[in-house]
Scaffold this motif. Structure first.
Motif, mmCIF file in Angstrom:
data_model
loop_
_atom_site.group_PDB
_atom_site.id
_atom_site.type_symbol
_atom_site.label_atom_id
_atom_site.label_comp_id
_atom_site.label_asym_id
_atom_site.label_seq_id
_atom_site.Cartn_x
_atom_site.Cartn_y
_atom_site.Cartn_z
ATOM 1 N N VAL A 1 -64.531 -13.901 -9.884
ATOM 2 C CA VAL A 1 -64.409 -14.194 -11.302
ATOM 3 C C VAL A 1 -63.577 -15.473 -11.482
ATOM 4 O O VAL A 1 -62.455 -15.568 -10.988
ATOM 5 N N LEU A 2 -64.172 -16.432 -12.194
ATOM 6 C CA LEU A 2 -63.423 -17.643 -12.533
ATOM 7 C C LEU A 2 -62.464 -17.387 -13.691
ATOM 8 O O LEU A 2 -61.286 -17.734 -13.627
ATOM 9 N N ILE A 3 -62.967 -16.797 -14.736
ATOM 10 C CA ILE A 3 -62.150 -16.453 -15.885
ATOM 11 C C ILE A 3 -62.802 -15.271 -16.583
ATOM 12 O O ILE A 3 -64.038 -15.169 -16.652
ATOM 13 N N LYS A 4 -61.969 -14.343 -17.091
ATOM 14 C CA LYS A 4 -62.477 -13.119 -17.698
ATOM 15 C C LYS A 4 -61.769 -12.878 -19.016
ATOM 16 O O LYS A 4 -60.549 -12.949 -19.109
ATOM 17 N N THR A 5 -62.582 -12.612 -20.060
ATOM 18 C CA THR A 5 -62.046 -12.231 -21.376
ATOM 19 C C THR A 5 -62.664 -10.913 -21.788
ATOM 20 O O THR A 5 -63.454 -10.314 -21.037
ATOM 21 N N ASP A 6 -62.328 -10.445 -22.961
ATOM 22 C CA ASP A 6 -62.901 -9.180 -23.451
ATOM 23 C C ASP A 6 -64.383 -9.311 -23.723
ATOM 24 O O ASP A 6 -65.117 -8.310 -23.724
ATOM 25 N N GLU A 7 -64.873 -10.525 -23.974
ATOM 26 C CA GLU A 7 -66.262 -10.717 -24.363
ATOM 27 C C GLU A 7 -67.139 -11.263 -23.254
ATOM 28 O O GLU A 7 -68.346 -11.006 -23.240
ATOM 29 N N ILE A 8 -66.565 -12.025 -22.322
ATOM 30 C CA ILE A 8 -67.422 -12.700 -21.336
ATOM 31 C C ILE A 8 -66.676 -12.902 -20.032
ATOM 32 O O ILE A 8 -65.444 -12.980 -19.993
ATOM 33 N N VAL A 9 -67.434 -12.953 -18.944
ATOM 34 C CA VAL A 9 -66.906 -13.189 -17.601
ATOM 35 C C VAL A 9 -67.666 -14.367 -16.997
ATOM 36 O O VAL A 9 -68.909 -14.347 -16.949
ATOM 37 N N ILE B 1 -87.436 -13.483 -6.181
ATOM 38 C CA ILE B 1 -88.577 -14.350 -5.902
ATOM 39 C C ILE B 1 -88.094 -15.732 -5.443
ATOM 40 O O ILE B 1 -88.600 -16.291 -4.464
ATOM 41 N N LEU B 2 -87.099 -16.282 -6.144
ATOM 42 C CA LEU B 2 -86.605 -17.626 -5.857
ATOM 43 C C LEU B 2 -85.299 -17.546 -5.089
ATOM 44 O O LEU B 2 -84.521 -16.603 -5.218
ATOM 45 N N ASN B 3 -85.043 -18.593 -4.269
ATOM 46 C CA ASN B 3 -83.786 -18.678 -3.513
ATOM 47 C C ASN B 3 -83.065 -19.963 -3.931
ATOM 48 O O ASN B 3 -83.339 -21.035 -3.426
ATOM 49 N N LYS B 4 -82.151 -19.805 -4.881
ATOM 50 C CA LYS B 4 -81.449 -20.958 -5.449
ATOM 51 C C LYS B 4 -79.950 -20.650 -5.557
ATOM 52 O O LYS B 4 -79.534 -19.492 -5.570
ATOM 53 N N ASP B 5 -79.173 -21.722 -5.643
ATOM 54 C CA ASP B 5 -77.761 -21.579 -5.994
ATOM 55 C C ASP B 5 -77.650 -21.556 -7.510
ATOM 56 O O ASP B 5 -78.283 -22.359 -8.210
ATOM 57 N N VAL B 6 -76.853 -20.621 -8.009
ATOM 58 C CA VAL B 6 -76.767 -20.432 -9.452
ATOM 59 C C VAL B 6 -75.321 -20.260 -9.859
ATOM 60 O O VAL B 6 -74.417 -20.034 -9.036
ATOM 61 N N VAL B 7 -75.095 -20.420 -11.179
ATOM 62 C CA VAL B 7 -73.859 -19.987 -11.825
ATOM 63 C C VAL B 7 -74.255 -18.902 -12.822
ATOM 64 O O VAL B 7 -75.390 -18.883 -13.314
ATOM 65 N N SER B 8 -73.319 -18.010 -13.124
ATOM 66 C CA SER B 8 -73.703 -16.868 -13.945
ATOM 67 C C SER B 8 -72.536 -16.450 -14.847
ATOM 68 O O SER B 8 -71.379 -16.793 -14.603
ATOM 69 N N VAL B 9 -72.931 -15.650 -15.884
ATOM 70 C CA VAL B 9 -71.950 -15.027 -16.779
ATOM 71 C C VAL B 9 -72.380 -13.592 -17.014
ATOM 72 O O VAL B 9 -73.565 -13.240 -16.904
ATOM 73 N N MET B 10 -71.401 -12.742 -17.343
ATOM 74 C CA MET B 10 -71.670 -11.351 -17.746
ATOM 75 C C MET B 10 -71.013 -11.123 -19.094
ATOM 76 O O MET B 10 -69.906 -11.620 -19.345
ATOM 77 N N ARG B 11 -71.710 -10.365 -19.958
ATOM 78 C CA ARG B 11 -71.185 -10.070 -21.286
ATOM 79 C C ARG B 11 -71.409 -8.573 -21.554
ATOM 80 O O ARG B 11 -72.560 -8.125 -21.659
ATOM 81 N N PRO B 12 -70.364 -7.756 -21.677
ATOM 82 C CA PRO B 12 -70.532 -6.323 -21.981
ATOM 83 C C PRO B 12 -70.934 -6.114 -23.445
ATOM 84 O O PRO B 12 -70.429 -6.806 -24.334
ATOM 85 N N ILE B 13 -71.856 -5.161 -23.686
ATOM 86 C CA ILE B 13 -72.333 -4.884 -25.058
ATOM 87 C C ILE B 13 -72.503 -3.369 -25.219
ATOM 88 O O ILE B 13 -72.530 -2.611 -24.243
ATOM 89 N N VAL B 14 -72.650 -2.956 -26.476
ATOM 90 C CA VAL B 14 -72.944 -1.547 -26.818
ATOM 91 C C VAL B 14 -74.057 -1.561 -27.846
ATOM 92 O O VAL B 14 -73.919 -2.170 -28.921
ATOM 93 N N PHE B 15 -75.192 -0.895 -27.532
ATOM 94 C CA PHE B 15 -76.317 -0.830 -28.463
ATOM 95 C C PHE B 15 -76.027 0.203 -29.539
ATOM 96 O O PHE B 15 -75.105 1.032 -29.423
#
Length: 617
Positions: free
Chosen positions: A193-201, A212-226
């Motif tokens: 984790v680079l930086i983590k808040t209540d809304e996004i990581v 299918i693909l093999n690439k280098d990526v950057v990513s984010v995670m965002r917790p939600i409630v339906f």
């Protein structure tokens, strides 16, 4: 004329008067120096020659320059390194930051739309909470289309996933929705984790979960409630070519660059080099510079609160710096070589005419006055030899003139003796007339001749050998009484008594003024006022008449040419020259006159500051 012929001719003239020649040169051209023997031609004091001095100065200057250059290079080494890093690495790192932050920005925008309140997420929320199958199918179709538009509209997004952190039988998370098939072990929450808040990581560079693909990526995670109470996590990936670009740069420049991503506490979260393992702390100075583990580099902050670092191996950088220093030393050596060539050429350029000048001066000291022609194509030296030739001509002319003047002086002495006979004869004749007048009891004639004799004796220095202001006034009074027998005028003398009257002064400074007034300015029944007094350290003398007056030019000369021929200005010019010769600027002469209003002549002399003999008059 050839040099040898001119030299022989001069020696024929000079040998007859060798002592006078040496005396003349010593008195007129060698004052303050010893004139003993002629300069020996071609003889230099080698230790004090211009060439030796010039070489000494050159060598010392080169050594000082080398020492200075060494000191500057030595102390600017660190500055040069920092400057090179800042110039080369900072530009590359800022390009990387611009691209990676842009990729983070894309997935942040899409993840915002995938929340239950977003344009995409609300359709999926309706699908999950719907009870009518038709409506659910329609909502899912709208959701899929919107997500496809969002992801395919941004070509960098490789994977969009809704997942739940409930583990399945294979140990991976439960996939709620995925835009592409994911790998078997899908566990994005396990990524650094680079930086983590209540809304996004924010997560660093890593390999994609796209099966299918093999690439280098950057990513984010965002917790939600339906709205149906389902807790889920949005996971988005965007491909990045930062590592491939860095590898290409390293291969092109043959330098192993290293790329790092640091959290807010400067700990390594991602590293492309084994020398900086994940979890290592990196020391970043106030200027964003890093010098650690044999690497040197720069750090820049991301807009999202973490940092990027680009590093360069120190040994490779030193190799480049050493190459740079080698080129500097080569340039310095070439510069000094050019300087040496220019210096020696200038020495030759200067020494050649100086040597010729030395030889000419040696010939001149031997008495050779012939004119020599030199052309060095140097304006200054050509002019110098031209002036030297003119000097030789002037000296020869002065020698000839001096001999002529000596002859004329002898003739003048004889003429002087002849002219002195006439005044003495006149004095003797006047004295005889005076005694004849006394014998005949002609007192007026006797008085007249007596005064005239006094004036002549005073002018010849036969009486009153030391001229004082008192003797000047006595001579003036005798002159005025003498003139009263010819002209009808009155004079008034107002003299303040004091010891200043007995101080020495210039002879005949009052009579020329009185003569101008009596003989040239006054009408019949005129008046002349003579006033003498002292003020502080000055003696004031004024002679005032009530005659016709005259108009003065700026040079104190009569404006009317006819009046000028009557010698009105001669006496005043004589007076001014006498005062300048005896007193210099300490005496002042002022004349005030205008037509029809008379003339005032003012003389100011310094008190107690004149020691004048009769010869000064």
């Amino acid at each position: 004329m050839q040099r040898n012929e001119g030299k022989q001719t001069f020696h024929k003239i000079r040998n007859s008067s060798e002592p006078r020649f040496r005396s003349f040169l010593k008195e007129n051209f060698l004052k303050g120096s010893s004139f003993k023997e002629p300069i020996k031609r071609g003889k230099f004091l080698s230790g004090n020659s211009l060439k030796v001095r010039f070489l000494q100065i050159l060598i010392v200057s080169i050594l000082l320059c080398l020492i200075l250059i060494f000191i500057v290079i030595r102390f600017s080494w660190t500055i040069a390194q920092r400057s090179r890093v800042e110039n080369s690495l900072t530009a590359a790192l800022q390009d990387i930051i611009s691209r990676v932050d842009s990729e983070y920005n894309e997935i942040l925008q899409v993840s915002q739309n995938m929340t239950p309140t977003g344009l995409i997420g609300e359709k999926y929320d309706s699908f999950l909470s719907g009870s009518i199958q038709y409506d659910r199918i329609n909502d899912y179709s709208l959701f899929a289309n919107s997500l496809n538009i969002a992801t395919f509209g941004t070509e960098n997004i490789l994977l969009s996933v809704y997942f739940s952190e409930k583990e399945q039988d294979n140990g991976s998370n439960e996939i709620i929705f995925s835009s592409f098939p994911v790998s078997e072990h899908f566990e994005p929450e396990g990524l650094p984790v680079l930086i983590k808040t209540d809304e996004i990581v924010f997560q660093p560079v890593h390999e994609t979960y796209n099966n299918i693909l093999n690439k280098d990526v950057v990513s984010v995670m965002r917790p939600i409630v339906f709205s149906n109470g389902l807790e889920a996590v949005i996971y988005l990936e965007a491909k990045t070519d930062v590592l491939s670009s860095l590898r290409n740069k390293s291969e092109l420049e043959k330098t192993a660059y290293a790329f790092l991503q640091l959290d807010s506490e400067n700990r390594v979260i991602y590293s492309s080099s084994d020398n900086f393992p994940v979890g290592t702390s990196v020391a970043v100075d106030d200027e964003g510079m890093i010098n650690q583990n044999q690497y040197i580099g720069v750090a820049e902050n991301s807009r999202y609160g973490f940092s990027y670092v680009l590093l360069l191996p120190f040994n490779e950088y030193s190799h480049q710096t050493n190459q740079w220093l080698i080129w500097i030393f080569i340039a310095v050596f070439i510069s000094f070589a050019i300087l040496a060539i220019v210096t020696f050429s200038q020495i030759w350029l200067l020494s050649r005419p100086l040597k010729a000048l030395e030889n000419e001066m040696a010939y001149f000291s031997d008495g050779n006055f012939e004119i020599s022609e030199y052309h060095f194509n140097l304006k200054e030296f050509d002019h110098l030899f031209e002036v030297f030739n003119r000097m030789k001509q002037q000296i020869k002319s002065l020698m000839d003139k001096n001999q002529q003047q000596m002859k004329e002086k002898s003739l003048l002495e004889l003429e002087k003796l002849k002219y002195q006979i006439n005044p003495h004869f006149l004095m003797n004749a006047l004295n005889t007339v005076r005694w004849m007048a006394i014998a005949e009891k002609a007192e007026d004639i006797s008085s007249y001749v007596n005064r005239l004799g006094y004036i002549l004796s005073y002018s010849l220095g036969k009486i009153d050998y030391v001229t004082t202001l008192r003797t000047e006034l006595r001579a003036l009074e005798n002159y005025l009484e003498l003139q009263q027998t010819t002209y009808d005028f009155d004079y008034i003398m107002d003299v303040e008594e004091g010891d200043y009257l007995d101080q020495e002064c210039a002879r005949f400074i009052l009579q020329p003024i009185a003569e101008n007034s009596v003989c040239h300015n006054m009408d019949e029944f005129g008046h002349l006022w003579v006033k003498v007094w002292q003020e502080a350290d000055q003696i004031h003398i004024t002679l005032t008449d009530d005659g016709k007056g005259f108009v003065l030019t700026p040079e104190n000369e009569v404006e009317n040419p006819e009046e000028s021929r009557k010698n009105k200005g001669i006496g005043l010019r004589y007076l001014k020259m006498t005062l300048d010769a005896v007193y210099g600027e300490r005496a002042k002469l002022r004349i005030e006159s205008s037509a029809g209003k008379g003339t005032v002549v003012k003389i100011i002399l310094p008190k107690g500051d004149a020691h004048v003999s009769s010869a000064d008059c």
